[in-house]
Design a protein around this motif. Structure first.
Motif, PDB file in Angstrom:
ATOM      1  N   GLU A   1       3.399  31.037  31.253  1.00 59.72           N
ATOM      2  CA  GLU A   1       2.231  31.595  31.945  1.00 59.72           C
ATOM      3  C   GLU A   1       1.769  32.877  31.260  1.00 59.72           C
ATOM      4  O   GLU A   1       0.558  33.120  31.107  1.00 59.72           O
ATOM      5  CB  GLU A   1       2.580  31.883  33.409  1.00 59.72           C
ATOM      6  N   GLY A   2       2.719  33.705  30.832  1.00 64.53           N
ATOM      7  CA  GLY A   2       2.373  34.949  30.156  1.00 64.53           C
ATOM      8  C   GLY A   2       1.633  34.715  28.856  1.00 64.53           C
ATOM      9  O   GLY A   2       0.675  35.435  28.523  1.00 64.53           O
TER      10      GLY A   2
ATOM     11  N   VAL B   1       8.909  28.835  32.762  1.00 61.93           N
ATOM     12  CA  VAL B   1       7.568  28.667  33.325  1.00 61.93           C
ATOM     13  C   VAL B   1       6.818  29.997  33.322  1.00 61.93           C
ATOM     14  O   VAL B   1       5.645  30.069  32.920  1.00 61.93           O
ATOM     15  CB  VAL B   1       7.658  28.086  34.753  1.00 61.93           C
ATOM     16  N   SER B   2       7.479  31.083  33.748  1.00 62.09           N
ATOM     17  CA  SER B   2       6.836  32.407  33.774  1.00 62.09           C
ATOM     18  C   SER B   2       6.461  32.867  32.376  1.00 62.09           C
ATOM     19  O   SER B   2       5.394  33.459  32.162  1.00 62.09           O
ATOM     20  CB  SER B   2       7.780  33.431  34.426  1.00 62.09           C
TER      21      SER B   2
ATOM     22  N   GLU C   1      -1.876  33.629  29.667  1.00 66.91           N
ATOM     23  CA  GLU C   1      -2.683  34.771  30.099  1.00 66.91           C
ATOM     24  C   GLU C   1      -3.143  35.621  28.925  1.00 66.91           C
ATOM     25  O   GLU C   1      -4.231  36.213  28.955  1.00 66.91           O
ATOM     26  CB  GLU C   1      -1.881  35.634  31.081  1.00 66.91           C
TER      27      GLU C   1
ATOM     28  N   PRO D   1      12.804  28.408  35.677  1.00 71.04           N
ATOM     29  CA  PRO D   1      11.806  29.317  36.258  1.00 71.04           C
ATOM     30  C   PRO D   1      11.350  30.385  35.277  1.00 71.04           C
ATOM     31  O   PRO D   1      10.153  30.708  35.193  1.00 71.04           O
ATOM     32  CB  PRO D   1      12.536  29.931  37.461  1.00 71.04           C
ATOM     33  N   GLU D   2      12.304  30.954  34.506  1.00 69.32           N
ATOM     34  CA  GLU D   2      11.945  31.975  33.520  1.00 69.32           C
ATOM     35  C   GLU D   2      11.063  31.381  32.414  1.00 69.32           C
ATOM     36  O   GLU D   2      10.151  32.052  31.905  1.00 69.32           O
ATOM     37  CB  GLU D   2      13.203  32.577  32.904  1.00 69.32           C
TER      38      GLU D   2
ATOM     39  N   SER E   1       5.711  22.898  37.922  1.00 72.67           N
ATOM     40  CA  SER E   1       5.054  23.966  37.175  1.00 72.67           C
ATOM     41  C   SER E   1       3.581  23.995  37.574  1.00 72.67           C
ATOM     42  O   SER E   1       3.085  23.037  38.184  1.00 72.67           O
ATOM     43  CB  SER E   1       5.176  23.726  35.670  1.00 72.67           C
TER      44      SER E   1
END
Length: 803
Positions: free
Chosen positions: A290-291, A286-287, A294, A283-284, A380
């Motif tokens: 995403e960052g 994937v985040s 972005e 999970p970390e 994801s």
């Protein structure tokens, strides 16, 4: 009564003040810690972000196979540096290490292992003829050969049949007789020898099976085993997509992770402060990805997410991101900028299973991979997938240590692309200029001058190494090389280690014996301080060694120099001890031994606890002595003491018997020697006879004493054998001389070569009646005199024999 008042004009007494004090001027400059930083390729001052605390992230293993000496080189070097920072310089070290349990290598190995095991299991329960197995193994061998050697053939195979591959293999075998061609092929592919051996053994097994025809179940299994590399690849290609159970991948990784830490424990490598696993941080990850997306430094393509190296390179950092440093631009490949376009390294970093669909540039790398059938997958925003290799370390280091760290370490082979990609994606995510302050890369390991490789048949697992060398010896060998230099592991260097180990063992054994003697003796003073020039010189050498040792460790953890400083100090102390016990100041010697002990143990070379000195100090030794004061804790006294008591009692009985029988003193001395050389040796006790008539008692491992005794006996036997051989040769020469002297000189020249002789038997005329020339007569006279001497010796020996 007289007045006590002072006159108005008398001065008041000044208030006492302390004398002025000045800050001392150091006799030597304080050495600063410098480390070789891969980010500068130079030694730079070591300055942690927080005083007294070091944050450190270390790339851990990808767990899919047995740990080898390359792992030992890497993790033991980092263990040594960690100990130095913590136990010598006093830093608190927060040491984080990851386990890569999601990776292309793990996926491929797990699938192949699972499918091969299943294939062999199915053979045992099926009634399929062995001809089917032969057909499948033949197909596997053919595919394996074509993959490994198509580029090595002068002409490409006509087709992908076994017959065409067999012809190609015959060509490879013929060309392999040319050593230059083999070296050329190895230059193209270092795995050439491994492929050559696997294809060769597999081909022999296939040919034997084809000639044999229908065989037994055991024959079929043996055929598969002989071609297991080829069968693993063939089965994976045929059925790899059907492997869907996640436990297959987890179980393989868990097995080898446990094996890795077992090997590390055997090498006394300490476990990390925090251990992270990729599978636990999905999970970390994937985040994090995403960052980066972005922030505009990554893009989605083909279901995967790629880091955009072109957009990152030269991108302006956000103003105010770093205090006092508003204008800066991102840089890609800080560690090895010259490797940016190295396609081979870039492809190797992506893994064998990575699809390049949607990738814009060859230098871009995967942050998130789209999973194909037969690969583990997690949800994801971009669809089912799994982490890229590089992203895992960035995420786990961030999760535990925050937005940056003092130290990042790993093997030098990881510098590009792995660590360079880590830096890029982390600095993109955190909007920082310097995510890592110090990059420490450990050097490669070579075996006898060659890179360690299964193909070169010099691949050594840690378990293999520990069957031949102790963990201490391996650590000692690594300490004798700089951590960031190439380490050549060879037998000659291990001989150097054994020599140093022997020097230290003997030193500690002697000091322990002296300390035990001092402890037993009275503490009452004899009126002498025993601190003369020799003691002053010894302690001055200790101080010099301590300064040199500190300077070496400040110089980028220069353990070879530091360790040699300790060995030199021990040698100098041995010179002091050689003067004899009566002039030894045990306190000065203990000061040296205590320091050497602490430094060796700081390096991780200690085993057990050091031995207690005469006043309770734990000062002596790096061996397995019990902790002082705990000798009886949980110890069976009878089991420990009875072997020694029996030996003493038996010796006493034999001495009494000899004394009562009026035996010669030589018999009693022989008994004493047997006690020293046999019974005490087996008990691990060394009795060293001294000039003053007393024996020095030392506790030494029995194996070490046996080896020394046997070596001494072998040397004595060899000397006796040489002496006996020399005596036998001399006797043979004497007998030959006597045999030669059997001939009477009066008869030695009475041959047909001459026709006349005088009364002594000397020739006067030759066979033709001519006078013998004077020159010839002179030579014959010398021969006659020599023979007369030999004949006289013969007669003398004959007379002695008859007497």
């Amino acid at each position: 009564m007289a007045s006590t008042q002072q006159p108005h004009d008398a001065p008041k007494a000044a208030k006492p003040t302390q004398d002025s004090w000045r800050i001392p001027t150091p006799a030597f400059d304080e050495p600063k810690i410098k480390v070789f930083n891969s980010l500068t390729r130079s030694k730079v001052d070591f300055v942690p972000k927080k005083p007294g605390v070091v944050t450190w992230y270390n790339c851990g293993p990808t767990v899919y196979d047995a740990s080898h000496m390359g792992h030992a080189r890497n993790y033991m070097a980092q263990d040594i540096m960690r100990r130095i920072l913590r136990d010598f310089f006093g830093y608190e070290v927060n040491f984080v290490m990851n386990i890569t349990d999601v990776d292309d290598k793990i996926i491929v190995r797990a699938r192949q292992s699972h499918l091969l095991t299943k294939y062999l299991s199915d053979l045992s329960t099926s009634s399929a003829p062995s001809s089917r197995v032969l057909q499948e193994v033949t197909s596997a061998w053919t595919a394996y050969f074509l993959k490994a050697f198509s580029a090595s053939l002068a002409t490409p195979p006509a087709d992908d049949s076994f017959e065409a591959a067999s012809a190609g293999w015959a060509e490879v075998q013929a060309r392999a007789r040319d050593a230059a061609w083999v070296e050329q092929e190895k230059g193209k592919n270092e795995k050439f020898p491994m492929y050559f051996a696997a294809v060769g053994s597999g081909f022999e097994a296939v040919e034997a099976a084809r000639k044999r025809g229908e065989g037994s179940l055991e024959d079929a299994k043996a055929l598969v085993e002989a071609n297991k590399d080829a069968m693993g690849l063939w089965l994976d290609k045929q059925f790899g997509a059907s492997v869907t159970d996640p436990a297959i991948f987890r179980d393989l990784a868990a097995f080898w992770e446990d094996s890795f830490f077992h090997s590390m424990a055997a090498l006394r490598v300490e476990r990390p402060t925090t251990l992270t696993r990729v599978s636990e941080y999905i999970p970390e990850i994937v985040s994090f990805v995403e960052g980066i997306v972005e922030r505009g430094f990554a893009y989605e393509g083909g279901g995967s997410v790629w880091f955009d190296t072109a957009k990152f390179e030269g991108a302006e950092g956000h103003k105010g991101a770093e205090e006092g440093d508003e204008e800066w631009r991102h840089t890609y490949a800080k560690l090895q900028p010259w490797s940016k376009g190295n396609r081979e390294l870039l492809e190797d970093g992506e893994g064998s299973l990575t699809s390049t669909t949607g990738k814009r540039s060859a230098s871009d790398f995967a942050l998130w991979k789209s999973s194909k059938p037969g690969e583990p997958a997690w949800p994801s925003p971009w669809g089912p997938g799994r982490p890229g290799w590089h992203i895992e370390c960035s995420v786990m280091a961030t999760a535990v240590l925050g937005e940056g760290m003092d130290v990042h370490s790993g093997g030098v082979d990881l510098a590009f692309p792995h660590h360079d990609n880590e830096l890029a994606q982390s600095e993109a995510f955190h909007n920082c200029r310097q995510w890592v302050n110090y990059f420490l890369h450990t050097g490669h390991l070579h075996i006898e001058g060659l890179k360690m490789s299964k193909s070169l048949k010099n691949f050594i697992t840690i378990d293999d190494a520990l069957e031949k060398y102790s963990a201490r010896q391996l650590r000692f060998a690594f300490l004798l090389q700089n951590w960031n230099a190439r380490l050549d592991f060879k037998e000659s260097s291990m001989q150097e280690v054994r020599s140093a180990e022997s020097l230290l063992n003997n030193f500690f054994a002697l000091v322990k014996a002296l300390a035990a003697e001092a402890k037993e003796q009275s503490v009452a003073s004899d009126g002498q301080h025993h601190y003369e020039q020799a003691e002053k010189d010894l302690l001055a050498k200790l101080e010099s060694a301590q300064l040199a040792f500190r300077a070496a460790l400040c110089d980028s953890f220069d353990t070879p120099t530091a360790l040699q400083t300790l060995l030199d100090l021990v040698s100098q102390t041995n010179i002091y001890l050689a003067r004899g016990r009566s002039s030894t100041n045990i306190r000065a010697v203990l000061a040296v031994s205590e320091y050497v002990t602490r430094m060796l143990r700081m390096f991780g070379l200690g085993e057990g606890s050091p031995v207690e000195g005469p006043a309770g100090e734990r000062v002596v030794g790096w061996g397995t002595a019990p902790v002082p004061g705990q000798e009886d804790a949980g110890v069976d006294r009878d089991a420990v003491l009875m072997p020694y008591l029996r030996a003493l009692s038996s010796f006493r009985d034999q001495v009494r018997q000899l004394a009562m029988s009026n035996a010669a003193s030589s018999d009693i001395l022989a008994l004493c020697d047997r006690l020293r050389d046999e019974e005490m040796v087996e008990l691990g006790v060394a009795l060293d006879d001294q000039d003053d008539g007393r024996a020095m008692v030392k506790l030494v491992p029995a194996a070490q004493l046996r080896a020394a005794r046997d070596a001494k006996a072998a040397l004595a036997a060899e000397k006796a054998e040489r002496k006996a051989a020399a005596a036998a040769a001399a006797e043979q020469k004497r007998l030959e001389r006597l045999e030669k002297g059997r001939v009477d000189p009066q008869h030695m020249f009475r041959t047909d070569e001459y026709s006349a002789w005088d009364e002594a038997g000397m020739p006067t005329k030759d066979r033709d009646g001519n006078e013998v020339p004077k020159s010839r007569t002179k030579k014959l006279a010398k021969e006659y005199a020599a023979q007369k001497k030999l004949h006289d010796e013969f007669l003398k020996e004959q007379a002695k024999a008859q007497a």
